[in-house]
Design an enzyme around this catalytic site. Structure first.
Site, mmCIF file in Angstrom:
data_model
loop_
_atom_site.group_PDB
_atom_site.id
_atom_site.type_symbol
_atom_site.label_atom_id
_atom_site.label_comp_id
_atom_site.label_asym_id
_atom_site.label_seq_id
_atom_site.Cartn_x
_atom_site.Cartn_y
_atom_site.Cartn_z
ATOM 1 N N LYS A 144 2.002 -2.337 7.414
ATOM 2 C CA LYS A 144 2.457 -2.177 6.032
ATOM 3 C C LYS A 144 3.897 -1.666 5.976
ATOM 4 C CE LYS A 144 -1.099 -3.627 3.730
ATOM 5 N NZ LYS A 144 -1.020 -4.876 2.942
ATOM 6 N N TYR B 60 -2.646 -0.598 11.041
ATOM 7 C CA TYR B 60 -2.504 -1.040 9.652
ATOM 8 C C TYR B 60 -1.274 -0.400 9.003
ATOM 9 C CZ TYR B 60 -3.861 -1.940 4.782
ATOM 10 O OH TYR B 60 -3.887 -2.343 3.474
ATOM 11 N N SER C 7 0.848 -1.184 0.000
ATOM 12 C CA SER C 7 0.000 0.000 0.000
ATOM 13 C C SER C 7 0.883 1.234 0.000
ATOM 14 C CB SER C 7 -0.884 -0.003 1.253
ATOM 15 O OG SER C 7 -1.519 1.236 1.445
#
Length: 337
Positions: free
Chosen positions: A160, A156, A143
């Site tokens: 990542k 999150y 991402s």
């Protein structure tokens, strides 16, 4: 007994919905044999049908990627059923929409175990099968948030970022060993996936992907292209490019920009359903498919991705155009003299 043929053998984690579901279907269209890993049995059965209808074969394996034993057992099951694994796609994730001050230790632990360690365990399981054969491709679905953290998604974003560092480290080790195993990472923009319907939410309104939003089929095409071209890293979407480059050039300005605009861009106008179930610890019942509730806003194409994929062609065309322009201007100079 192995039934391996010359068709690709692919494993996709998080295959029951979203990007994983679209990616599994895309490999099915190539006639691949696909191992589908996820927790949701309903979603896995839907993914199996998608792959088979697209022209491939599929086996479903209910797997919590936070459990390394389950991941390794799933890899062995795929190899026993279909033969040597050619491609492994790490995609499974969970998240929590919440200010960091309201997060619990269990929230951070669970997101980290699935969204980061799930990739670690998947990579280890894949390498265990691929390194002895000195062949195979592993793709980490990343991402823009692997480079640029945003508010309300600290767990999150942290996962990542961790995947990015882990992948770079392992890739250097593969280079050191002259290994032919390819390790890639595809950095995605905001996607119209069902995660916004089932992710744990402490915000006052329903969450949404930060616009611009893309359909998961865009991600699937990027993943397939990366596999075919041994690309170490691919950025998908203009917003991803802007986020990564902006973080390199003006990180402090981005901090201030996200502090003022990063909250509302993740919220819809609808109030949150405080009684809604979430999938942080247990899968949701039902088959949610690949796409989420934002079809009207989501884009089916990324011109930036198209340009990246066709970079060589565009370069040749640019050289030809420059040569033609130079020739025309040169002739004008001759005739004017």
């Amino acid at each position: 007994m192995s039934r391996h043929t010359d068709s690709e053998v692919v494993v996709v984690t998080g295959a029951s919905a979203g990007v994983g579901r679209s990616t599994a279907r895309a490999f099915g269209e190539r006639g691949a044999k696909v191992g589908l890993l996820a927790r949701s049995e309903d979603g896995l059965e839907g993914a199996r049908k998608d792959v088979q209808q697209a022209g491939g074969e599929a086996i479903v394996i209910s797997t919590d990627v936070a459990n390394p034993d389950e991941v390794e057992a799933a890899a062995e099951t795929v190899e026993n059923e279909f033969g040597p694994i050619d491609i492994w796609i790490n995609n499974a994730m969970v998240s929590v929409f919440s200010p960091a001050a309201e997060m619990t230790a269990d929230d951070y632990r669970r997101v980290t175990e699935v969204t980061y360690l799930g990739y670690v365990y998947g990579t280890q399981a894949a390498l265990k099968q691929m390194r002895p054969r000195d062949a195979g491709t592993i793709v980490q679905v990343g991402s823009a948030l692997a480079y640029r953290g945003i508010p309300l998604q600290s767990a999150y974003c942290g996962a990542k970022h961790a995947i990015q560092g882990f992948t770079e480290s392992v890739r250097t080790e593969l280079f050191h060993d002259d290994s032919n195993v390819q390790l890639s990472m595809v950095q995605m923009p905001a996607m119209n996936t069902p995660q916004f319907e089932w992710t744990k939410n402490r915000l006052p309104q329903k969450p949404q992907p930060v616009p611009p939003i893309y359909q998961p089929d865009v991600a699937a095409r990027a993943i397939c292209w990366t596999v075919d071209h041994d690309k170490d890293e691919l950025w998908v979407g203009r917003s991803t490019v802007k986020a990564i480059l902006g973080n390199r050039l003006i990180p402090r300005r981005l901090d201030n920009y996200l502090a003022s605009g990063g909250y509302n861009s993740q919220l819809t106008d609808e109030p949150a359903d405080t009684d809604r179930d979430h999938n942080l610890n247990e899968p949701m019942a039902g088959d949610y498919g690949a796409r989420g509730p934002f079809d009207k806003q989501a884009r089916d194409q990324s011109y930036q991705l198209w340009a990246s994929i066709h970079r060589r062609t565009l370069t040749i065309l640019a050289v030809l155009v420059a040569a033609i322009v130079s020739l025309v201007l040169g002739q004008r100079v001759i005739f004017s003299d």
